[in-house]
Design an enzyme around this catalytic site. Structure first.
Site, PDB file in Angstrom:
ATOM      1  N   LYS A 155       0.862  -1.178   0.000  1.00 16.99           N
ATOM      2  CA  LYS A 155       0.000   0.000   0.000  1.00 16.99           C
ATOM      3  C   LYS A 155       0.901   1.230   0.000  1.00 16.99           C
ATOM      4  CE  LYS A 155      -4.095   1.996   1.947  1.00 16.99           C
ATOM      5  NZ  LYS A 155      -3.562   3.337   2.221  1.00 16.99           N
ATOM      6  N   ARG A 200      -8.484  11.441  -7.313  1.00 19.24           N
ATOM      7  CA  ARG A 200      -9.665  10.638  -6.982  1.00 19.24           C
ATOM      8  C   ARG A 200     -10.841  11.519  -6.558  1.00 19.24           C
ATOM      9  NH1 ARG A 200      -9.311   6.834  -1.797  1.00 19.24           N
ATOM     10  NH2 ARG A 200      -9.393   8.915  -0.895  1.00 19.24           N
TER      11      ARG A 200
HETATM   12  P1  NAD Z   1      -6.653   4.665   2.100  1.00 19.91           P
HETATM   13  O1  NAD Z   1      -5.504   5.548   1.738  1.00 19.91           O
HETATM   14  O2  NAD Z   1      -6.574   3.960   3.397  1.00 19.91           O
HETATM   15  O3  NAD Z   1      -6.898   3.554   0.977  1.00 19.91           O
HETATM   16  C1  NAD Z   1      -7.346   3.786  -0.333  1.00 19.91           C
HETATM   17  C2  NAD Z   1      -6.282   4.298  -1.230  1.00 19.91           C
HETATM   18  O4  NAD Z   1      -5.100   3.543  -1.131  1.00 19.91           O
HETATM   19  C3  NAD Z   1      -6.628   4.185  -2.692  1.00 19.91           C
HETATM   20  O5  NAD Z   1      -7.471   5.224  -3.099  1.00 19.91           O
HETATM   21  C4  NAD Z   1      -5.274   4.275  -3.340  1.00 19.91           C
HETATM   22  O6  NAD Z   1      -4.999   5.600  -3.669  1.00 19.91           O
HETATM   23  C5  NAD Z   1      -4.319   3.866  -2.256  1.00 19.91           C
HETATM   24  N1  NAD Z   1      -3.437   2.747  -2.596  1.00 19.91           N
HETATM   25  C6  NAD Z   1      -2.101   2.700  -2.342  1.00 19.91           C
HETATM   26  N2  NAD Z   1      -1.567   1.559  -2.751  1.00 19.91           N
HETATM   27  C7  NAD Z   1      -2.571   0.857  -3.310  1.00 19.91           C
HETATM   28  C8  NAD Z   1      -2.626  -0.414  -3.931  1.00 19.91           C
HETATM   29  N3  NAD Z   1      -1.557  -1.190  -4.044  1.00 19.91           N
HETATM   30  N4  NAD Z   1      -3.826  -0.841  -4.384  1.00 19.91           N
HETATM   31  C9  NAD Z   1      -4.934  -0.067  -4.257  1.00 19.91           C
HETATM   32  N5  NAD Z   1      -4.943   1.149  -3.688  1.00 19.91           N
HETATM   33  C10 NAD Z   1      -3.771   1.601  -3.212  1.00 19.91           C
HETATM   34  O7  NAD Z   1      -7.979   5.423   2.069  1.00 19.91           O
HETATM   35  P2  NAD Z   1      -8.296   6.918   1.857  1.00 19.91           P
HETATM   36  O8  NAD Z   1      -9.765   6.918   1.798  1.00 19.91           O
HETATM   37  O9  NAD Z   1      -7.528   7.521   0.737  1.00 19.91           O
HETATM   38  O10 NAD Z   1      -7.813   7.688   3.139  1.00 19.91           O
HETATM   39  C11 NAD Z   1      -7.678   7.144   4.356  1.00 19.91           C
HETATM   40  C12 NAD Z   1      -6.225   7.281   4.728  1.00 19.91           C
HETATM   41  O11 NAD Z   1      -5.919   8.634   4.841  1.00 19.91           O
HETATM   42  C13 NAD Z   1      -5.922   6.623   6.035  1.00 19.91           C
HETATM   43  O12 NAD Z   1      -4.617   6.091   5.997  1.00 19.91           O
HETATM   44  C14 NAD Z   1      -5.967   7.768   6.998  1.00 19.91           C
HETATM   45  O13 NAD Z   1      -5.107   7.560   8.089  1.00 19.91           O
HETATM   46  C15 NAD Z   1      -5.502   8.905   6.141  1.00 19.91           C
HETATM   47  N6  NAD Z   1      -6.107  10.152   6.583  1.00 19.91           N
HETATM   48  C16 NAD Z   1      -5.414  10.892   7.464  1.00 19.91           C
HETATM   49  C17 NAD Z   1      -5.948  12.062   7.940  1.00 19.91           C
HETATM   50  C18 NAD Z   1      -5.157  12.882   8.909  1.00 19.91           C
HETATM   51  O14 NAD Z   1      -5.686  13.883   9.379  1.00 19.91           O
HETATM   52  N7  NAD Z   1      -3.926  12.521   9.208  1.00 19.91           N
HETATM   53  C19 NAD Z   1      -7.226  12.494   7.523  1.00 19.91           C
HETATM   54  C20 NAD Z   1      -7.912  11.707   6.607  1.00 19.91           C
HETATM   55  C21 NAD Z   1      -7.353  10.532   6.147  1.00 19.91           C
END
Ligand code: NAD
Length: 347
Positions: A132, A153
């Protein structure tokens, strides 16, 4: 039956202090989502955010009546920023279900296997397991082999047009190699700043008296969402493919076959992807990369486990937010001291 349901609901009615906690928590999570997804300026670490949204999900599971349709737990990323032209994706982009322990992974795995067993008893799923990448999701649109558009996205339905900026990334072909390209092809991937480049880039910022970037994910997102492509061109960015969207007239049967085809057309595909058969093999992969996570080209925050066969993916389907055929296992956060910044940060 109505009476029983009513009694049950009464018994489970949330106390006022829980209602209040829920409302405050929902507002706090929504604020963090805007700061992270829209402003590229998170206010808390991912681990802290994950804890908040987990608590919100737990309350919603116990008291579904508190949950509204616009709950932050139902959002895929953030609304597109008005600084960029909006782009409707041809096929929707989803988020991923997060799993924070081996036990949660086991429950998810068993449920997927059982569902497939019911629907297609003769077939055994294979698992495409990949890292990831801690970067920014991008949706590339190729028409007859030519890159015509690149979009973030956004909320999964509408993203931001960042085509000019993406054209400055050398790893992303403007024209696909080979032939027989589909009339329309959506390629999904993650844009990232390689770890070594990130550190070097931060050193140049520090020596110029500027504040360093918080982390490579932030660096990638901030670099792609520049107004001036010349600025993006100066940032060391790369991409690995992790999905495929709309494709006209292209017959593919599995995720790995899609990656092979995209690689043949010159798109960058991750060297860390493996096809596995059993839960034990998936666990061994998790162990291997937990030890190696700081020796990779890019930063990771976990491992993504996907059902490989497209027929199986379709059989499992999606919720409104995430596919049921894929999930993200998150490594526990670890405290590290970066030499560069000499502060304790969570990664
Ligand atoms: P996510 O990042 O957990 O998962 C979805 C995303 O992972 C996909 O859209 C894609 O872009 C990515 N990805 C990376 N490698 C991939 C792979 N091999 N296959 C498929 N997808 C892959 O979900 P999200 O909805 O983008 O956001 C949640 C994340 O963002 C969490 O890790 C959260 O901790 C972080 N976040 C942090 C804050 C903060 O304030 N620090 C706020 C919101 C979200």
């Amino acid at each position: 039956l109505d009476r029983v349901t009513t009694e049950h609901d009464d018994a489970a009615a949330p106390p006022p202090e829980l209602r209040e906690e829920y409302a405050q928590l929902a507002e706090e999570v929504a604020t963090h989502q805007v700061a992270y997804h829209q402003k590229d300026a998170p206010l808390v670490s991912d681990a802290e955010y994950d804890e908040l949204i987990h608590r919100l999900r737990r309350i919603e599971a116990e008291h579904p009546e508190l949950k509204s349709a616009d709950s932050p737990t139902e959002q895929v990323g953030g609304a597109p920023s008005e600084a960029f032209a909006p782009v409707d994706h041809i096929q929707r982009l989803y988020s991923l279900e997060d799993l924070f322990s081996r036990e949660e992974l086991r429950v998810w795995y068993d449920r997927a296997v059982a569902s497939l067993q019911r629907q297609r008893p003769e077939e055994k799923p294979r698992w495409l397991v990949e890292l990831k990448i801690d970067g920014l999701a991008i949706n590339l649109l190729y028409r007859s082999g030519e890159l015509v558009r690149a979009a973030t996205r956004g909320d999964g339905i509408t993203g931001e047009d960042v085509t000019h900026n993406v054209r400055t990334i050398k790893d992303i072909p403007q024209t696909l190699a080979g032939e027989n390209h589909p009339e329309e092809l959506e390629v999904r991937g993650e844009i990232f700043m390689p770890s070594a480049d990130f550190e070097a880039f931060n050193e140049t910022l520090i020596s110029a008296g500027k504040p360093p970037l918080a982390n490579p994910r932030n660096a990638a997102a901030g670099s792609i969402r520049q107004k001036d492509p010349a600025k993006t061109a100066k940032r060391p960015l790369s991409m690995f493919v992790h999905g495929i969207g709309a494709r006209s007239g292209l017959e593919l049967t599995s995720q790995h076959e899609a990656y092979d085809q995209l690689a043949a057309w010159g798109l960058p595909v991750s060297p860390y992807t493996e096809i596995l058969d059993t839960f034990e093999q998936i666990e061994a992969y998790l162990d291997r990369y937990q030890d190696k996570r700081h020796d990779l080209v890019h930063q990771i925050d976990g491992v993504v486990i996907k059902v490989d066969d497209f027929t199986h993916q379709r059989a499992l389907g999606h919720t409104s937010r995430v596919p049921r055929w894929a999930a993200a296992f998150k490594y526990p956060p670890e405290e590290v001291t970066t030499e560069l910044l000499d502060i304790r940060v969570q990664v």
